[in-house]
Design a protein around this motif. Structure first.
Motif, PDB file in Angstrom:
ATOM      1  N   SER A  88      -1.992   6.207  -3.754  1.00 13.03           N
ATOM      2  CA  SER A  88      -2.042   5.388  -4.975  1.00 13.03           C
ATOM      3  C   SER A  88      -2.080   6.246  -6.239  1.00 13.03           C
ATOM      4  N   MET A 104       2.490  -5.753  -3.454  1.00 14.81           N
ATOM      5  CA  MET A 104       1.817  -4.737  -4.253  1.00 14.81           C
ATOM      6  C   MET A 104       2.412  -4.560  -5.650  1.00 14.81           C
ATOM      7  N   TYR A 152      -0.485   3.279   1.155  1.00 19.37           N
ATOM      8  CA  TYR A 152      -0.635   2.870  -0.244  1.00 19.37           C
ATOM      9  C   TYR A 152      -1.979   3.347  -0.796  1.00 19.37           C
ATOM     10  N   LEU A 153      -3.024   3.192  -0.007  1.00 22.26           N
ATOM     11  CA  LEU A 153      -4.348   3.645  -0.438  1.00 22.26           C
ATOM     12  C   LEU A 153      -4.380   5.163  -0.591  1.00 22.26           C
ATOM     13  N   ARG A 184       0.929   6.271  -9.023  1.00 17.49           N
ATOM     14  CA  ARG A 184       0.694   5.874 -10.416  1.00 17.49           C
ATOM     15  C   ARG A 184       1.235   6.929 -11.380  1.00 17.49           C
TER      16      ARG A 184
END
Length: 280
Positions: A112, A232, A108-109, A116
Motif C-alpha cells: 500500500s 479498492m 495490497y496491504l 500510494r
C-alpha cells in the motif's frame, strides 16, 4: 482413519486449490507489484522466473491434495478430455478464485505504501483513465502497460483479436506440456522434474508473450485480482479499458486454449505414447 480436514468437512482438494492458487498469486502478482512499484525486477524475465518457480513450488506443496490445477483452464480441460469428474469442477473454480482474491488482499496491504507513492509521483488518480498503470499489479491489460498510462499509440500495438489468440495460444502450449509430462505411458516424462518442467514452461511463455498481454493463461489469476482492484478504488476502469477484453481475452481465451491443448494431446500424443508403451 479420516484426516482432520475430512472430519471438519473441508475437502483436502479445496485446501490444495485454495492455498496453491494463493501462493501462485501471492508470489506471481507480488513480483509484478515489486517490479512496477519499486523497480525491484528489471526486465520481463526476472518476473517470469518468479512465476515459474512458484508454479513448481505450489505443485510440490498441493499436488497430492488436489492435483495442483490452480487454474480454471486446467480444470476444465482435464474435465473435458482427461477424465476429471465434472461434479468437482465448480468447487475447484471457487477455491481457485478465493485463493487468488485473498492473495490480492494480502499484497495490497503489503504494498500500500509503494502503491500510494507510485500513484502520487506519476499523477495517477485511481479509477480515472490512465490508472491502468497501477491497476496492472492485479488484473491484466493488453498491451502490457509497463507501469505507464495507455495512449492511443500504445493501444494500437495489439487488438482484442490478437490478444485473444495470444492468451489461447499460451494456454494451449501449457496444457500440452502438462498432459504430456504427466502421461504414464510417456517413457521420457520428467518424473521428479515434472513441476520444474511445467514451471519453466510458464517462464518461457511469459518471457515471450507478456509484452503483449501480460501472459495470464489463468482466469482465476486475472479475474479475482481484477475484482479486488475494482473494490479498492479502480472501479469500472479495470473492466472498460480493454472493452470486453477482461472476459474474452483473459477468461474465454485461456479456456479455449486449454481445450485446444487437451485436444492436441488426445489426437497426437496420448495414442502415440500408448502405442509405444504397448509395443515395448
Amino acid at each position: 482413519m479420516s484426516s482432520p480436514a475430512a472430519r471438519q468437512g473441508l475437502p483436502v482438494w479445496a485446501i490444495g486449490e485454495f492455498f496453491g492458487t494463493f501462493l501462485l498469486v501471492f508470489f506471481g502478482c507480488g513480483s509484478v507489484c515489486a517490479a512496477v512499484l519499486t523497480g525491484a525486477q528489471v526486465g520481463v524475465f526476472q518476473v517470469a522466473i518468479v512465476w515459474g518457480l512458484v508454479i513448481a513450488t505450489a505443485f510440490h506443496l498441493t499436488g497430492s491434495l488436489s492435483g495442483a490445477h490452480l487454474n480454471p483452464a486446467v480444470t476444465l480441460a482435464l474435465a473435458g478430455w482427461n477424465g476429471f469428474p465434472w461434479k468437482r469442477v465448480p468447487g475447484y473454480l471457487v477455491a481457485q478464485c478465493l485463493g487468488a482474491f485473498v492473495a490480492s488482499a494480502v499484497l495490497y496491504l503489503a504494498f500500500s505504501g509503494p502503491l500510494r507513492v507510485f500513484e502520487e509521483s506519476h499523477g495517477i488518480v485511481r479509477g480515472q483513465p490512465g490508472s491502468e498503470a497501477s491497476a496492472m499489479i492485479f488484473g491484466e491489460f493488453f498491451p502490457n502497460p509497463g507501469g505507464r498510462p495507455f495512449t492511443s499509440k500504445i493501444m494500437a500495438i495489439i487488438g482484442p483479436g490478437t490478444a485473444f489468440y495470444v492468451e489461447a495460444l499460451g494456454t494451449a502450449v501449457l496444457l500440452l506440456v502438462i498432459l504430456c509430462s504427466t502421461d504414464g505411458n510417456n517413457s521420457s516424462r520428467p518424473g521428479p522434474l515434472t513441476a520444474a518442467t511445467i514451471g519453466l514452461t510458464i517462464t518461457l511463455l511469459i518471457s515471450l508473450l507478456a509484452p503483449l498481454t501480460m501472459a495470464g493463461f489463468n482466469p482465476a489469476r486475472d479475474f479475482a485480482p481484477r475484482v479486488f482492484s475494482a473494490f479498492m478504488g479502480w472501479g469500472k476502469i479495470v473492466f472498460t479499458t480493454n472493452g470486453s477484453g477482461w472476459f474474452t481475452v483473459y477468461i474465454l481465451g485461456p479456456i479455449v486454449g486449454g481445450q485446444a491443448g487437451a485436444i492436441l494431446y488426445r489426437l497426437f500424443f496420448r495414442r502415440s505414447y500408448g502405442l509405444l508403451a504397448g509395443g515395448s
